[in-house]
Design an enzyme around this catalytic site. Structure first.
Site, short mmCIF file in Angstrom:
data_model
loop_
_atom_site.label_atom_id
_atom_site.label_comp_id
_atom_site.label_asym_id
_atom_site.label_seq_id
_atom_site.Cartn_x
_atom_site.Cartn_y
_atom_site.Cartn_z
N HIS A 15 -13.94 -74.79 -15.96
CA HIS A 15 -14.44 -73.86 -14.95
C HIS A 15 -15.78 -74.39 -14.42
O HIS A 15 -16.60 -74.91 -15.19
CB HIS A 15 -14.62 -72.48 -15.59
CG HIS A 15 -15.01 -71.42 -14.61
ND1 HIS A 15 -16.31 -71.26 -14.17
CD2 HIS A 15 -14.28 -70.45 -13.98
CE1 HIS A 15 -16.36 -70.25 -13.32
NE2 HIS A 15 -15.14 -69.75 -13.18
N ASP A 17 -18.67 -73.12 -13.57
CA ASP A 17 -19.87 -72.66 -14.26
C ASP A 17 -19.98 -73.25 -15.66
O ASP A 17 -21.08 -73.56 -16.14
CB ASP A 17 -19.89 -71.13 -14.35
CG ASP A 17 -19.98 -70.45 -13.00
OD1 ASP A 17 -20.56 -71.05 -12.08
OD2 ASP A 17 -19.46 -69.34 -12.85
N LYS A 18 -18.85 -73.44 -16.32
CA LYS A 18 -18.87 -74.00 -17.67
C LYS A 18 -19.14 -75.51 -17.67
O LYS A 18 -19.68 -76.05 -18.63
CB LYS A 18 -17.56 -73.68 -18.40
CG LYS A 18 -17.56 -72.29 -18.99
CD LYS A 18 -18.63 -72.20 -20.06
CE LYS A 18 -19.12 -70.79 -20.26
NZ LYS A 18 -20.40 -70.73 -20.96
N GLU A 43 -31.21 -76.73 -15.58
CA GLU A 43 -30.17 -76.05 -14.81
C GLU A 43 -29.30 -77.08 -14.11
O GLU A 43 -29.78 -78.13 -13.68
CB GLU A 43 -30.80 -75.14 -13.75
CG GLU A 43 -31.92 -74.23 -14.26
CD GLU A 43 -31.44 -73.15 -15.21
OE1 GLU A 43 -30.21 -72.90 -15.25
OE2 GLU A 43 -32.28 -72.56 -15.88
N GLU A 56 -37.19 -77.75 -15.69
CA GLU A 56 -38.45 -78.23 -16.24
C GLU A 56 -38.22 -78.82 -17.63
O GLU A 56 -37.62 -78.17 -18.49
CB GLU A 56 -39.48 -77.09 -16.35
CG GLU A 56 -39.87 -76.49 -15.00
CD GLU A 56 -38.81 -75.57 -14.45
OE1 GLU A 56 -38.52 -75.66 -13.23
OE2 GLU A 56 -38.24 -74.78 -15.21
N LYS A 173 -8.81 -69.62 -16.45
CA LYS A 173 -9.43 -68.37 -16.90
C LYS A 173 -8.40 -67.56 -17.68
O LYS A 173 -7.20 -67.64 -17.40
CB LYS A 173 -9.93 -67.55 -15.70
CG LYS A 173 -10.90 -68.27 -14.79
CD LYS A 173 -11.34 -67.41 -13.62
CE LYS A 173 -12.38 -66.40 -14.03
NZ LYS A 173 -12.95 -65.68 -12.86
N PHE A 249 -2.30 -72.33 -8.22
CA PHE A 249 -3.70 -72.63 -8.52
C PHE A 249 -3.82 -74.15 -8.61
O PHE A 249 -3.92 -74.72 -9.68
CB PHE A 249 -4.11 -71.96 -9.84
CG PHE A 249 -5.56 -72.06 -10.20
CD1 PHE A 249 -6.48 -72.72 -9.40
CD2 PHE A 249 -6.01 -71.48 -11.38
CE1 PHE A 249 -7.82 -72.79 -9.76
CE2 PHE A 249 -7.35 -71.54 -11.74
CZ PHE A 249 -8.25 -72.21 -10.93
N ASP A 257 -14.71 -73.89 -6.18
CA ASP A 257 -15.89 -73.02 -6.24
C ASP A 257 -17.08 -73.80 -6.76
O ASP A 257 -16.94 -74.63 -7.67
CB ASP A 257 -15.65 -71.83 -7.21
CG ASP A 257 -14.61 -70.86 -6.68
OD1 ASP A 257 -14.93 -70.13 -5.71
OD2 ASP A 257 -13.50 -70.82 -7.23
N ALA A 258 -18.25 -73.52 -6.22
CA ALA A 258 -19.47 -74.10 -6.77
C ALA A 258 -19.74 -73.51 -8.15
O ALA A 258 -19.32 -72.39 -8.46
CB ALA A 258 -20.66 -73.82 -5.84
N ARG A 263 -24.09 -68.61 -15.50
CA ARG A 263 -23.40 -67.56 -14.75
C ARG A 263 -22.24 -66.94 -15.52
O ARG A 263 -21.50 -66.12 -14.98
CB ARG A 263 -22.89 -68.11 -13.41
CG ARG A 263 -23.69 -67.61 -12.27
CD ARG A 263 -23.18 -67.87 -10.90
NE ARG A 263 -22.11 -68.82 -10.71
CZ ARG A 263 -21.86 -69.38 -9.52
NH1 ARG A 263 -22.60 -69.08 -8.48
NH2 ARG A 263 -20.87 -70.23 -9.39
N LYS A 264 -22.08 -67.31 -16.78
CA LYS A 264 -21.01 -66.73 -17.61
C LYS A 264 -21.60 -66.15 -18.89
O LYS A 264 -21.12 -66.38 -19.99
CB LYS A 264 -19.95 -67.79 -17.92
CG LYS A 264 -19.08 -68.13 -16.73
CD LYS A 264 -18.17 -66.98 -16.35
CE LYS A 264 -17.37 -67.24 -15.08
NZ LYS A 264 -18.18 -67.06 -13.86
N LYS A 284 -31.50 -74.43 -22.56
CA LYS A 284 -32.80 -73.94 -23.03
C LYS A 284 -33.05 -74.37 -24.47
O LYS A 284 -32.19 -74.19 -25.34
CB LYS A 284 -32.85 -72.41 -22.94
CG LYS A 284 -32.75 -71.87 -21.51
CD LYS A 284 -32.76 -70.36 -21.48
CE LYS A 284 -32.67 -69.85 -20.05
NZ LYS A 284 -32.62 -68.37 -20.00
N LYS A 288 -37.18 -70.88 -26.37
CA LYS A 288 -36.80 -69.84 -25.40
C LYS A 288 -36.05 -68.75 -26.15
O LYS A 288 -34.92 -68.95 -26.61
CB LYS A 288 -35.91 -70.41 -24.30
CG LYS A 288 -36.65 -71.09 -23.15
CD LYS A 288 -37.36 -72.32 -23.54
CE LYS A 288 -37.86 -73.09 -22.31
NZ LYS A 288 -38.59 -74.31 -22.71
N ASP A 290 -34.61 -66.20 -25.10
CA ASP A 290 -33.32 -65.85 -24.50
C ASP A 290 -32.18 -66.36 -25.35
O ASP A 290 -31.15 -65.70 -25.52
CB ASP A 290 -33.20 -66.47 -23.10
CG ASP A 290 -33.85 -65.63 -22.02
OD1 ASP A 290 -34.12 -64.45 -22.28
OD2 ASP A 290 -34.08 -66.16 -20.92
#
Length: 407
Positions: A15, A17-18, A43, A56, A173, A249, A257-258, A263-264, A284, A288, A290
């Protein structure tokens, strides 16, 4: 009697995003392997024929970012004529990285609330809220819907890599809807699988014939084997099984898709079954919170449930940038514990050190990539960061902590 249906989704490593999550975490792995003190916030963006890495980074490590990117994309399966507009060997790779802000670094490197304790000296890398969750619905203490969605997504990728279904392509998916009665899962209502595939399968050209072929193959080679060890299994007569509902598909991945790192976040955690603080994990470094505090919150939650202090627990932590100790701790057991939430919070405060330096030390977070042969975080970047029986994750190993809090 309360009856409802809850749904969670997962995605494959192909995918868009992955792809980004895996690139970002592969860069993190490479930097920490060479320099464990690296500060990383990486990123990644992908689109047709393009991969951009930005963010960064402060590190003494010397790594070949472009080679890392191409290797990850190739390992996923985007290469040669089947790559469909996104080829590891020919896509443009752009690098736009800066150093970490010195204003952030000063709070991380020396916390404002330390009193001589070495574990007080590292402050949280940012403010924020993190949630951890565990329940006794599955052996891995995860909600059943996301557990099943990940099982199906991993199996889909496995069938492709092993060439058992040679028409499968990397993007895909999965989605699973589970019926609950009085708060417990009782059956599987719907399974949805969308998988990228070649335009022609076994000389079939008709969309309906192709979809029927994929549906039959996936039921026999994916759904049944992936659920063979479960008490709750899909029923061919009662469970709705949807495959590629749009009909086909073929165009997928970054051509379709970009993609973007982070985003997941619901796929990465509990499939929407528990709350989420909003912070992503991949790319990260462990300072961090998060990432590291979300791992710690899962560790706390899983230990409480494994110790049979509750059937279901959600833990919220909050931090201030540059401050070591959590600003707040909240425990919610949803009425499944003989202890009050306040009493469970006392257990947490007594038995768990939730300062960033302590979390990093307990889980060995900065040294894991080097100790695992240069790859650790990349392996968490697809198919979830929690409840992974296929990975040895330190925040999932709660046996010793269970003994401690059970005394």
């Amino acid at each position: 009697m309360s009856r409802y249906v809850f749904t969670s989704e997962s995605v494959t490593e192909g995918h868009p995003d992955k792809i980004c999550d895996q690139v970002s975490d592969s860069i993190l792995d490479a930097l920490l392997t060479e320099d464990p003190q690296s500060r990383v916030a990486c990123e990644t963006i992908v689109n047709t024929g393009l991969c951009l890495i930005t963010g960064e980074i402060s590190s003494s490590a010397k790594v070949d970012f472009i080679k890392i990117v191409r290797d990850v994309i190739s390992e996923i399966g985007y290469f040669d004529a089947q790559a469909g507009g996104f080829d590891a060997n020919s896509c443009a790779v752009l690098v736009a990285l800066d150093q970490q802000s010195p204003d952030i670094a000063q709070g991380v490197d020396e916390a404002g609330d330390h009193k001589g304790d070495p574990l007080d000296k590292i402050g949280a890398g940012d403010q924020g809220i993190m949630f951890g969750f565990a329940c006794n619905e599955t052996p891995e203490y995860m909600p059943l819907p996301i557990s099943l969605a990940h099982r199906f997504a991993r199996k889909l990728a496995e069938l492709r890599h092993q060439k058992k279904l040679d028409y499968l392509l990397p993007d895909g998916k999965t989605q699973v809807s589970v019926v609950y009665e009085n708060g417990r899962p009782i059956s599987i209502d719907t399974i949805l699988i969308s998988t990228q595939h070649k335009s022609s399968i076994d000389n079939l050209k008709n969309e309906n014939e192709i979809r029927k072929k994929i549906e039959e193959d996936l039921w026999e080679l994916l759904v049944l084997p992936a659920t063979s060890d479960l008490e709750i299994k899909p029923d061919k007569e009662k469970t709705r099984f949807l495959v590629n509902p749009t009909g086909k598909f073929v165009v997928g991945g970054p051509q379709g898709d970009a993609g973007l790192t982070g985003r997941k976040i619901i796929v990465d955690t509990y499939g929407g079954y528990a709350r989420h603080g909003g912070g992503a994990f991949s790319g990260k470094d462990p300072t961090k919170v998060d990432r590291s505090a979300a791992y710690a919150a899962r560790f706390v939650s899983k230990a409480i449930v494994a110790a049979k202090l509750a059937d279901k627990v959600e833990v919220q932590l909050s931090y201030a940038i540059g401050v070591a100790k959590p600003v707040s701790i909240l425990v919610e057991s949803f009425g499944t514990s003989e202890l009050s939430n306040d009493e469970l919070k006392e257990v947490v405060e007594k038995h768990f050190d939730l300062r960033p330096a302590s979390i990093i030390k307990q889980f060995n977070l900065i040294n894991l990539p080097k100790s695992r042969g240069g790859t650790f975080y990349k392996n968490t970047a697809a198919y979830g960061h929690f409840g992974r029986p296929d990975l040895d994750l330190p925040w999932e190993n709660v046996d010793e902590k269970v003994k401690e809090i059970s005394k």
